[in-house]
Structures are given as structure tokens and as C-alpha cells.
Motif scaffolding. Structure first.
Motif, PDB file in Angstrom:
ATOM      1  N   THR A  58      -4.633   8.338  -3.649  1.00  0.00           N
ATOM      2  CA  THR A  58      -3.482   7.425  -3.181  1.00  0.00           C
ATOM      3  C   THR A  58      -2.429   8.748  -2.585  1.00  0.00           C
ATOM      4  O   THR A  58      -1.490   8.274  -1.853  1.00  0.00           O
ATOM      5  N   ARG A  59      -2.643   9.979  -2.909  1.00  0.00           N
ATOM      6  CA  ARG A  59      -1.704  10.965  -2.548  1.00  0.00           C
ATOM      7  C   ARG A  59      -0.379  10.651  -2.927  1.00  0.00           C
ATOM      8  O   ARG A  59       0.510  10.136  -2.253  1.00  0.00           O
ATOM      9  N   LEU A  89      -1.276  -2.120  -7.528  1.00  0.00           N
ATOM     10  CA  LEU A  89      -1.366  -1.626  -6.231  1.00  0.00           C
ATOM     11  C   LEU A  89      -1.777  -2.729  -5.262  1.00  0.00           C
ATOM     12  O   LEU A  89      -1.422  -3.136  -4.207  1.00  0.00           O
ATOM     13  N   SER A 134      -2.159  12.486  -9.342  1.00  0.00           N
ATOM     14  CA  SER A 134      -3.447  12.521  -9.039  1.00  0.00           C
ATOM     15  C   SER A 134      -4.483  12.842 -10.380  1.00  0.00           C
ATOM     16  O   SER A 134      -5.434  12.030 -10.389  1.00  0.00           O
ATOM     17  N   LEU A 140      -5.068   8.876  -9.565  1.00  0.00           N
ATOM     18  CA  LEU A 140      -4.383   8.533  -8.443  1.00  0.00           C
ATOM     19  C   LEU A 140      -4.799   9.280  -7.290  1.00  0.00           C
ATOM     20  O   LEU A 140      -3.936   9.621  -6.476  1.00  0.00           O
ATOM     21  N   ARG A 181      -4.343  -0.504 -10.873  1.00  0.00           N
ATOM     22  CA  ARG A 181      -5.007  -1.194  -9.683  1.00  0.00           C
ATOM     23  C   ARG A 181      -4.408  -2.418  -9.244  1.00  0.00           C
ATOM     24  O   ARG A 181      -4.101  -2.766  -8.115  1.00  0.00           O
ATOM     25  N   VAL A 202       1.551   2.445  -2.596  1.00  0.00           N
ATOM     26  CA  VAL A 202       1.002   3.325  -3.381  1.00  0.00           C
ATOM     27  C   VAL A 202       2.368   3.802  -4.226  1.00  0.00           C
ATOM     28  O   VAL A 202       2.006   4.126  -5.709  1.00  0.00           O
TER      29      VAL A 202
END
Length: 396
Positions: A249-250, A56, A241, A246, A53, A279
Motif C-alpha cells: 500500500t506504500r 481498506l 510496511s 502493508l 483489510r 490507504v
């Protein structure tokens, strides 16, 4: 809407709308005052690690993160993927030609048929299997040929049982181990047979390996690319994922056969501009964290599995403990259909699941439950299910 002139007939081939239907069941139960325990959708209930995190958040503040990212993925992300494959599987990848960034594996799997097939081609799909496999074929006007999976064979396909007339039409086949929804696993010897079958038949082997980091009891799922020469006939899809939480966030990637990845990239060059650069920085942080030896999510999900399965057994529901994934594949009691059992269990016990036939005809007689609640909530869910089983009677 089915008769609207603005609705494509392709949508009618996309398969079951049960996921949306279960969502409506949940809303109905909540309006009735029910405390719903949602075990239907495999969406992680925990955030990614703090370091991910932070990576990001730092990337989002950088002014150079807001240009179009490019469909192939940044060199930094693709190199991290290649290092991770070397670390995790002992597989060497050329990060420039054998790694492709994706907006999650669903992005790649849903578009693959458009990139590598022509209308009228066919593909072998696992039955039961994840719905996006068939959806991608429907959009591309490609015939789906079921590859039967049964408990008697450990939910592994028998390639020799596929008729020659089907093999003659097949352009690619999809495998998925660890499996969604079955939670079945496969060893390297199986993938050796699969690669041999693909090479012999001249088809592309597509392996969805999204759950490789969510296995239990010491089992380490392999990559199909560990088979010598597999990249000649195989591609593998992976996701951040589930393993790194995540999902929102794809972010995922495909690796392996250069020709197939080049075709998928060419398609995506015309329909999207790639994954947000920030991302991808979070993805690099997640992969580097894993390579540094940080505890994976598997331990947490194994504890959840043990708590839930123990509770179900106490409740009198004989469910096989999954060897991997975040799912439990559970047989419904005799006399029930999958849909009716799932519907009644939600309405009367407040526990949401997905009927097994949402994953193919051979999923009838089962429901899928996701381990996406805390151990305490899973134990509560098992208790509620036990009370439901003691009182309920089949209506079909």
C-alpha cells in the motif's frame, strides 16, 4: 544502455544493481526446475490483519476517497500517528507540524537530500546500510561519507572517530536501529550520544526506525525522539510496511523536526499528490489496532528466527541470532566472496539471499537472508543450505 544519450549519469551513482541481478538468478534457477525459497527481498509474505483489510475495503467504496489527498496526509491519519507515538514511545507530537505522511519510508529517505541540502554538501551514511540512503544522495549530488559499523562495536558508530574535515561538510547523518541489513539494535543511551553529536556538530540526525515493532526476546526499541530536545535536531522515519504487513500500500510517515519536515513537504508538493485516502484509512485502523493491544508481528518473526537459526546451527553454520528485524546477517564461509556464495547457494540449494556488499563495502563477507517464509520452509532452507555447505568448495 550505459552509453545512451537518454540515460543520466546520476544512474551510474545509484549503487549496486544486485537486487535485480538476484531476481534474474532466481528466474534462471526456476527455468532449470529448481524450487526456489526466496529469502532475498524483505517483502512480508502475510497479509495485514483482517480488520485492517476491512477498513481498506470499506474506504475504497466511499465516493469521497478519490480526490487528490494532499502531500501532508489527512488530519485523521496524522492524529493517529501522534496518538501512536504517545502510546508506544511516550513522545508528544504536534500532528499538524511534526507529522508528515509518506509513500513508505523509501519515499521520504530517497527525497530528503533534495529537500534539505545543496549540491556539494555531504552526509554520513551507515556502512553497511540500506541502499536508498546512498541513492538519495546520488540524485541530489551530495557526497556520501561512510560511517563504519563493525561487529566489534556492536555495529554502532563511533562519532568521535569521524574526522573534523568530514564533520565540516556534513549536513545530515542517517542512523538505522533496528538495522537493515545488520539486525543490530541500539538503546536509548546510544541515541542520547547521537543527539549530542548532532547538536554539537550542527547537523540533522535522521533515524530510520522502520523495524521498531519487530524486536525479540522482550527488547523494545526506542525512538530517538524520546531523548529530551531531540526534535530540535532530529527526524524519524517509520513505516507500516513491515510491522503491519502493508508493504504494497506504500504508507509511512516522518516525525520530528518541523523545519526539515516542512522542506520535505515543500518538495513533495511539487512531485506528488500524496497517499491514496483509502490507504490512509487502513493505516489509521492498523495503528488503532496496535494501540488496542493486538499481538504484533514480532512473535511470528521470532518463531521463524528460532526455527531458522536452529536449523542453520544444526547445518554447521554459526550464525548469530538477530535481536530484531526480519533479517539474518550471516558470515560467508572462509574462502568465499559474498556474491559467489550467494550465487552458488541459489544455483545449487535453491535458497536466494542478497550478497552483503550490496549494502556497502563493509558488507563484503556476509549475506542477508529474510525471514519471509513459513517456519517449515525456513527449516527446509536450512537443511538445503547444510547440504550445500557439506558439498561446496570455494571458487574464489
Amino acid at each position: 544502455m550505459e552509453n545512451s544519450k537518454w540515460r543520466s549519469r546520476r544512474l551510474d551513482r545509484l549503487g549496486s544493481a544486485i537486487f535485480a541481478e538476484v531476481a534474474s538468478w532466481k528466474e534462471e534457477a526456476r527455468r532449470a526446475g529448481m524450487d526456489v525459497i526466496s529469502l532475498d527481498i524483505g517483502s512480508p509474505d502475510r497479509p495485514p490483519a483482517e480488520s485492517v483489510r476491512e477498513a481498506l475495503a470499506a474506504a475504497v467504496q466511499r465516493p469521497d476517497m478519490y480526490r487528490y489527498p494532499g502531500t501532508e496526509g489527512t488530519p485523521r491519519f496524522r492524529e493517529a500517528v501522534a496518538r501512536w507515538y504517545r502510546h508506544r514511545f511516550g513522545v508528544e507530537l504536534n500532528s499538524e507540524h511534526e507529522v508528515l505522511a509518506l509513500m513508505g519510508t523509501q519515499d521520504g529517505l530517497g527525497h530528503l537530500a533534495l529537500a534539505i541540502t545543496n549540491p556539494g554538501d555531504a552526509a554520513l551514511l551507515p556502512d553497511p546500510g540500506y541502499p536508498v540512503y546512498g541513492a538519495g544522495l546520488a540524485v541530489a549530488d551530495v557526497e556520501a561519507i561512510p560511517l563504519p559499523l563493525s561487529a566489534e562495536n556492536g555495529y554502532l558508530p563511533d562519532f568521535d572517530a569521524v574526522p573534523e574535515t568530514d564533520w565540516d561538510k556534513v549536513k545530515f547523518m542517517i542512523l538505522n536501529y533496528p538495522s537493515n541489513p545488520l539486525s543490530a539494535v541500539a538503546d536509548l543511551a546510544f541515541f542520547e550520544r547521537a543527539v549530542d553529536a548532532a547538536r554539537k556538530r550542527g547537523v540533522l540526525l535522521v533515524h530510520d526506525n522502520a523495524y521498531s515493532e519487530m524486536a525479540y526476546d522482550g527488547f523494545r526499541p526506542p525512538s530517538v525522539l524520546q531523548v529530551p530536545g531531540a526534535s530540535d535536531v532530529a527526524v524519524e522515519f517509520h513505516s507500516l510496511s513491515k510491522s503491519f504487513h502493508l508493504a504494497g500500500t506504500r504508507l509511512g510517515f516522518a516525525v520530528g523536526n518541523r523545519e526539515a519536515l516542512s522542506a520535505l513537504r515543500a518538495l513533495k508538493n511539487n512531485i506528488d499528490f500524496g497517499v491514496f485516502l483509502a490507504v490512509q484509512e487502513a493505516g489509521v485502523a492498523a495503528l488503532e489496532m496496535d494501540m488496542a493491544g493486538t499481538e504484533s508481528v514480532a512473535g511470528m518473526y521470532q518463531r521463524r528466527r528460532d526455527a531458522f537459526i536452529s536449523g542453520l546451527h544444526k547445518a554447521g553454520w554459526n550464525v548469530e541470532p538477530p535481536k530484531a528485524t526480519m533479517f539474518v546477517w550471516a558470515p560467508v564461509p572462509e574462502g568465499w566472496s559474498s556474491r559467489r556464495f550467494s550465487r552458488e547457494m541459489l544455483a545449487k540449494a535453491g535458497v536466494a539471499s542478497i550478497p552483503g556488499n550490496a549494502f556497502g563495502a563493509r558488507g563484503e563477507g556476509f549475506v542477508r537472508l529474510a525471514l519471509v517464509e513459513s517456519e517449515q520452509r525456513l527449516e527446509e532452507a536450512a537443511e538445503r543450505i547444510g547440504a550445500f555447505l557439506r558439498e561446496a568448495e570455494p571458487t574464489e
